[in-house]
Design a protein around this motif. Structure first.
Motif, short mmCIF file in Angstrom:
data_model
loop_
_atom_site.label_atom_id
_atom_site.label_comp_id
_atom_site.label_asym_id
_atom_site.label_seq_id
_atom_site.Cartn_x
_atom_site.Cartn_y
_atom_site.Cartn_z
N ARG A 53 0.84 -1.39 0.08
CA ARG A 53 -0.10 0.04 0.09
C ARG A 53 0.91 1.39 0.13
NH1 ARG A 53 -2.95 -3.04 3.81
NH2 ARG A 53 -2.11 -1.84 5.39
N GLN A 54 2.04 1.19 0.78
CA GLN A 54 2.81 2.46 0.91
C GLN A 54 3.24 2.64 -0.64
OE1 GLN A 54 6.46 1.97 3.47
NE2 GLN A 54 6.30 4.33 4.09
N GLN A 57 0.98 4.28 -2.58
CA GLN A 57 0.71 5.34 -2.41
C GLN A 57 1.91 6.17 -2.85
OE1 GLN A 57 0.06 5.29 1.93
NE2 GLN A 57 -1.97 4.63 1.75
#
Length: 228
Positions: A53-54, A57
């Motif tokens: 997810r990071q 993002q």
């Protein structure tokens, strides 16, 4: 023998009881180990998902940053274009005022050279260029005086010696103004412009700029020449 047998049976039962306890402890330890392993796997999977997810993002932020940079560049380009257009319009107005009488009128060679130079306002500075679409400083002055049949070399050093040196209080339109790194040393001359009257000159300043009208009164002013 009966007593010995009874003792052996008792010891056997004790051993079986101990073995049962040890098996139970081993089972508990194995279960705890399995649970810990499962927790570790779950934590690892959660961490991997968080990293994924990071990363996503981060990629999204980079895309947004690139888009913002593109918008800023586009806005800067538009602003630069508008500034150039405004400057060209201002220079054109100055040229119109000059032709209408802002500066001295006449039909001398100097007047004709100055008037021609004013028609080149807004054209870009390019080193070693001498028109028709771009100029450096000595290229502009050379072409201006060429309009009235006076030949100048394409170099400020020889243009400085192309005619008599004129006191500032006797300047006439078309006279050449020279600028140096040391104002009292002609050997340091690096720039030239054309006097158009009222303390103003037209010149091709530097890379990234355009032919424009500016004040002649600069700290690096060395002197003036009247081509002949």
């Amino acid at each position: 023998m009966s007593a010995e047998r009874a003792l052996i049976l008792s010891q056997l039962r004790d051993s079986q009881a101990v073995a049962g306890i040890l098996r139970a402890q081993a089972a508990d330890a194995y279960a705890a180990q399995q649970e810990a392993s499962e927790r570790a796997e779950r934590a690892k999977a959660a961490a991997e998902r968080a990293v994924a997810r990071q990363r996503e993002q981060t990629r999204g932020l980079r895309r947004e940053l690139h888009e913002l940079e593109h918008r800023v560049d586009a806005a800067r380009s538009r602003a630069d274009r508008l500034a150039r257009e405004r400057e060209a319009a201002r220079q054109a107005r100055l040229a119109g005022l000059g032709a209408a009488g802002l500066v001295a009128k006449g039909s001398s060679g100097g007047d004709l050279a100055a008037n021609w130079a004013l028609t080149q306002l807004g054209k870009p500075y390019v080193w070693a260029a001498a028109g028709p679409s771009s100029y450096d400083c000595s290229g502009l002055t050379m072409r201006a005086w060429e309009q009235v049949g006076v030949r100048l070399d394409h170099w400020t050093g020889t243009q400085w010696t192309a005619g008599p040196h004129i006191p500032y209080d006797q300047l006439r339109r078309g006279d050449l103004l020279f600028f140096g790194y040391e104002s009292d040393d002609p050997g340091t001359i690096h720039h030239v412009g054309i006097y158009v009257g009222d303390g103003m000159m037209v010149h091709a300043p530097q890379t990234g700029d355009v032919v424009r009208v500016a004040s002649m009164w600069r700290p690096d002013l060395v002197g003036a020449t009247r081509p002949a």
